[in-house]
Design a protein around this motif. Structure first.
Motif, short mmCIF file in Angstrom:
data_model
loop_
_atom_site.label_atom_id
_atom_site.label_comp_id
_atom_site.label_asym_id
_atom_site.label_seq_id
_atom_site.Cartn_x
_atom_site.Cartn_y
_atom_site.Cartn_z
N ALA B 333 0.84 -1.20 0.00
CA ALA B 333 0.00 0.00 0.00
C ALA B 333 0.87 1.25 0.00
CB ALA B 333 -0.91 -0.01 1.22
N MET B 336 2.44 1.96 -3.44
CA MET B 336 1.45 2.39 -4.43
C MET B 336 0.82 3.72 -4.04
SD MET B 336 -0.21 -1.07 -5.96
CE MET B 336 -1.15 -1.51 -4.56
N GLY B 337 1.34 4.31 -2.96
CA GLY B 337 0.85 5.63 -2.58
C GLY B 337 -0.49 5.62 -1.89
N LEU B 338 -0.88 4.49 -1.28
CA LEU B 338 -2.16 4.44 -0.58
C LEU B 338 -2.02 4.88 0.87
CD1 LEU B 338 -3.64 1.09 -1.92
CD2 LEU B 338 -4.50 3.38 -2.36
#
Lengths: 638, 387
Positions: B333, B336-338
């Motif tokens: 996460a 992926m920049g979450l």
């Protein structure tokens, strides 16, 4: 106890499954995000990755060459070797530079500068150590290469003018782009790129510049080049073929070289091709290519003879007696005078309270049109100009190409000045005075012209056509070079018989005994020239001076108060081909100072032409654009 | 005491060593080896096609760790039950020790140098906390779990190491400890409203906690909220990672051909951002495959837990599986920049010895639970009283 445990287990199982479901949701979220990034947004990120990775570099194109009309190189590109150092490839920068210093002289200043530059750049960026290496130095460095790790010899191009000062004014020069000249063309922002700053280099800069090539290289996050991905070579600039004849040009420069400040133009009276354009003193344009030193620049700027100025197109002078053809032709055309009508010259003419002097103190006696030009009598023109009026004179001057740009392909051409009554009212807010017409009629007062305009005027008188001068054999546009269509200049709207009378009077100046230019005549048969001298005053001669010392001789005056010497001529008298104008600033008498130069140039032009009769058209550059000149055929027959 | 009952041959649940090796969950071992193998390949690529400096050392660590894992797996689950509190206290003392050492002037130091091995007490704590909590809740009945007084000791068991680790400061490990502990509470059957209460007060405490974060930690959170704000500074990592992943597309750029990774636009490609590199070189297909493998391993953890007949084993199984899941989720996460950038590696794939050891030891425990699933253990921690 077991049932309690099974309670606990059931609760555990339920909670575990809920937790597992939660994890499943989160993992699905990750998968969805991955799909979004790698499928839906993939194109965008692909572009961004390429922008990271690929760096576009411009490859400067070689500048177009400039040649004379026969293909002799006038502006070329010379290999310029420079030596550079790469920090990461040399174990000890200072040591390497010291070794190099023993092979080619660097000096402590250079070593210090390089050390500073090397520190500031990334370790893989080459730093220039020295520019403009001679071939000998390149060879010496090459031999010692094993002792010089991290040193690279790189060949660049720099502009070179093999003729040096001979063509400085016409060709101009190139130099580094200044802030103001940036147009957004990325080529101009390349370090070391040069553009035309004056002369032909400036006027045809776009055509000479060519189009840049590009190199796509892969770089890493630090900017280091990993490899070249694609290379597209640019197109070098167009070759520009000048109308100039290098031999004649050199001769013109040589002929002017003993004067303080002078200029000369030779052109073809039929097609307007300028064969020589000289301005003296001159300078070496090569000094500008790699940046001119302050000292040299200051000495050029402060020189009283203005070496940077192209006086043939940028210098304006009172045309003096060379203007008399305009006045006479205006009178003939208007029917105000007839060719044989005579006026009496007693040395001066009084108008109102003012007395207007002829250059000959005792006067010329009875003068007709022919004699007035031959002897350059001033009083004749005082008489007829009163009848003709300034506006008719101005109209004829314009018809002959004065008072407006000739359209020569050089920057900053001056248009001179032909005054009219309206002009004075509008510009000076004063009424035109009758006396001013008299002064204008002998090419003094407000009247100003460039040497190129005077040459054009002579060419028009000789050809009867509205010839315009130009410097390139072909049509040069930013898009490229196309061969020039045979240019048919329109006929001058002037009676041919009157033109012939003027030409005949000019013939009298040089080829008849006691003509003012008789001593400057060409005595080779078939090459004779017809011309007109002019000596224009730059100071006011007071009544007191006339009465006490008499008009002071040029020799006793300071340089800048001496008369300008002018002479215009065409040759040969029969079937004219060439026109020439020479102005020697503050040179003294037109016929004695400027006349011999005109004679020599016109003679040289004709000699060169007959020497080249044997050269076939195919040997010439851009032979498609060449055409048999009608006058050349005439010459053969004559 | 109970010790007298474990005489070999008399223990009805005693299984010979050879039999235990057969009972070992070899499919799970294979899955773990496959994940590690992907890790080796990516480390080989990260070094531009070289076993040095990462892939080879990672293989050696895996070999040692895998041996340790099997030894732990075949060790009787009851021994781990007995050692649970002991290992927790050892881990806690070591955490205090690094804290004191750190105060003496070593800055943010997280490990103890044992000469041959650098021990990270916080990693040891991740396992020990699960073991200790599992043991504690093993001893509680369903009714006991409802009593708040009995929930205070385990809460303190979580709070003490969390506070110490946060002071190091290691936000990632702190979150892992709290979340891992929370999972055991949840599985033990603590009421949902109690979770809601704690979560609510935690949210309320965020503004206060913000004050205690270090500057770089605040920056990470702020950067996460708006990465484009600072494209050359702290946001650079996330932006470049997203570019690398996105540009990989469906099938990727090919092994060792990731431009973002190999031209060094991607930072930390061999450790925290190794998933990004995989996504760039093998695309969505490669990333999904890896995610699938992780999901399979996690599912195995659940199967083992649900088939286990003792509460301790069940809690340990889901506890270590959840810790493993948290590693995977937080890392992926993050890249992926979450979620904000927190220093959590991708288990089994990222380069790093300590995490590799932690994960393999916890899988050893998981397999021990699997092998000894049929042993029933009384709440007091000895045999269930059949004898």
């Amino acid at each position: 106890m077991w049932h309690r445990d099974s309670d606990r287990f059931r609760l555990f199982t339920r909670r575990a499954l809920m937790l597992g479901a939660g994890k499943g949701v989160l993992l699905t979220g990750l998968a969805a995000r991955m799909y979004y990034l790698q499928v839906l947004e993939s194109d965008r990120y692909q572009t961004l990755a390429d922008e990271n990775r690929i760096s576009h570099r411009l490859l400067p194109p070689p500048r177009g060459l400039v040649t004379d009309r026969f293909g002799a190189p006038l502006a070329i590109n010379r290999q310029n070797y420079h030596i550079m150092i790469v920090r990461e490839q040399t174990p000890d920068v200072r040591r390497t530079l010291e070794i190099l210093d023993q092979i080619i002289e660097l000096g402590p200043d250079t070593i210090e500068r390089v050390e500073r530059d090397v520190e500031r750049r990334r370790s893989f960026v080459p730093v220039t150590v020295r520019d403009n290496l001679t071939w000998d130095e390149v060879a010496r460095v090459g031999v010692n290469a094993p002792d010089l790790p991290g040193l690279i010899i790189d060949a660049g191009r720099s502009r070179d003018y093999p003729e040096g000062p001979h063509l400085a004014h016409t060709l101009g020069y190139v130099a580094a782009v200044s802030e103001k000249e940036l147009t957004g063309d990325p080529l101009l922002e390349l370090p070391g790129f040069t553009i035309g700053k004056s002369g032909v280099e400036k006027v045809y800069d776009l055509a000479l510049r060519g189009t840049a090539g590009t190199s796509q290289v892969e770089v890493n996050a630090l900017g280091r080049v990993i490899r070249e991905l694609e290379r597209e070579e640019g197109d070098s600039g167009n070759t520009v073929v000048m109308t100039l004849d290098l031999d004649l040009q050199r001769y013109a420069n040589q002929r002017l070289s003993d004067k303080e400040s002078a200029s000369a133009v030779v052109m073809d009276i039929h097609n307007g091709e300028v064969l020589a354009l000289a301005s003296h003193p001159t300078y070496d344009p090569n000094a500008f290519t790699n940046g001119i030193s302050h000292k040299l620049w200051n000495s050029l700027i402060n020189n009283p003879y203005a070496p940077l100025s192209n006086k043939a197109v940028n210098g304006t002078y009172a045309p003096g007696s060379t203007f008399k053809m305009c006045v006479a032709l205006a009178g003939l055309e208007a029917g105000i005078i007839s060719p044989h009508q005579k006026f009496f010259c007693n040395g001066h003419l009084d108008l109102g309270n003012a007395r207007f002097h002829c250059w000959k103190r005792g006067g010329h006696g009875w003068m007709n049109m022919h004699d007035s030009i031959k002897h350059s009598c001033d009083v004749y023109y005082y008489e007829i100009s009163q009848k003709i009026g300034i506006d008719r004179i101005a109209a004829m001057a314009r018809k002959l190409g004065l008072g407006e740009d000739t359209g020569i392909d050089l920057p900053n051409e001056r248009s001179g000045l032909i005054p009219t009554k309206d002009w004075k009212e509008i510009q000076l807010g004063k009424r035109w005075q009758g006396g001013e017409t008299l002064i204008a009629s002998i090419g003094q007062g407000y009247v100003l012209a460039t040497p190129l305009q005077l040459c054009t005027m002579t060419a028009r008188l000789a050809s009867g056509k509205a010839v315009r001068p130009h410097l390139t054999r072909d049509n040069v546009t930013p898009e490229g070079v196309t061969s020039r269509q045979a240019e048919e200049f329109p006929e001058l709207q002037v009676n041919r018989a009157n033109l012939a009378r003027i030409r005949d009077a000019m013939n009298g100046v040089t080829n008849e005994l006691r003509g003012t230019g008789h001593r400057a005549r060409i005595s080779i048969k078939g090459m004779e020239m017809a011309g007109k001298s002019g000596t224009s005053q730059v100071r006011r001669i007071t009544m007191r001076e006339r009465q006490t010392t008499g008009v002071l001789d040029n020799d006793v005056l300071p340089w800048k108060y001496r008369d300008h010497a002018l002479f215009v001529a065409f040759a040969p008298v029969e079937n004219p081909r060439y026109a020439c104008a020479v102005v020697v600033e503050h040179g003294g008498g037109g016929s004695s100072v400027a006349g011999p130069i005109v004679r020599d140039l016109l003679q040289k032009a004709q000699e060169l032409q007959s020497a080249r009769q044997g050269i076939s058209a195919a040997d010439l550059p851009n032979s498609a654009s060449l055409r048999r000149d009608p006058s050349q055929t005439d010459q053969d027959e004559g | 005491m109970a010790g007298s009952r474990y005489r070999i041959g008399e223990d009805p649940d005693y299984v010979p060593i050879g039999r235990r090796l057969l009972l070992l969950n070899w499919t799970l071992v294979l899955l773990i080896a496959a994940l590690s193998g992907i890790g080796f390949a990516m480390l080989y690529s990260a070094a531009n096609g070289s076993l040095q400096p990462w892939a080879e050392r990672q293989m050696v660590r895996f070999a040692i760790g895998a041996a340790l894992m099997i030894i732990i797996a075949v060790t009787d689950i009851r021994i781990w039950l007995k050692l649970a509190y002991f290992s927790y206290f050892v881990a806690l003392i070591l955490l205090i020790a690094v804290e004191i050492k750190g105060d003496i002037g070593m800055g943010a130091q997280r490990w103890i140098n044992l000469g041959f091995f650098q021990l990270q007490p916080s990693e040891l704590m991740k396992i020990s906390l699960v073991l200790a909590l599992a043991r504690y809740f093993h001893g509680l009945t369903a009714e006991d779990v409802g009593r708040i007084t009995l929930l205070i000791p385990p809460l303190l068991m979580i709070a003490a190491p969390s506070a110490l680790v946060l002071r190091q400061p290691d936000l990632g490990t702190t979150l892992l400890l709290i979340a891992g502990g929370g999972v055991i509470f949840w599985l033990a059957g603590v009421r949902i409203w109690k979770f809601a209460l704690v979560l609510g007060s935690a949210l309320a405490a965020i503004p206060i906690g913000w004050q205690f974060l270090r500057e770089y930690q605040k920056n990470r959170v702020l950067t996460f909220l708006n990465p484009e704000n600072d494209p050359l500074g702290a946001g650079y990592h996330i932006t470049q990672s997203k570019i690398a992943l996105g540009s990989g597309g469906l099938f990727g750029k090919g092994f060792m051909l990731g431009s973002q990774s190999h031209l060094n636009f991607l930072p930390e490609k061999q450790t925290d951002f190794i998933f990004t590199m995989l996504g760039e070189e093998f695309g969505l297909v490669g990333g999904m495959a890896l995610l699938g493998l992780y999901a399979l391993v996690i599912t195995y953890g659940y199967v083992i837990a649900l088939r286990c007949q003792n509460q301790f084993g069940r809690l340990v199984a889901i506890g270590v599986t959840s810790t493993f899941f948290l590693y995977v989720f937080i890392n992926i996460a993050m890249v992926m920049g979450l979620i904000p950038v927190v220093g959590v590696p991708l288990p089994l794939v990222s380069y790093g010895g300590t995490v590799m050891m932690t994960i393999l030891v916890s899988f050893g425990l998981l397999m021990s639970v699997s092998i000894h699933r049929d042993i029933r253990i009384s709440r007091q921690g000895n045999d269930d009283g059949r004898s």
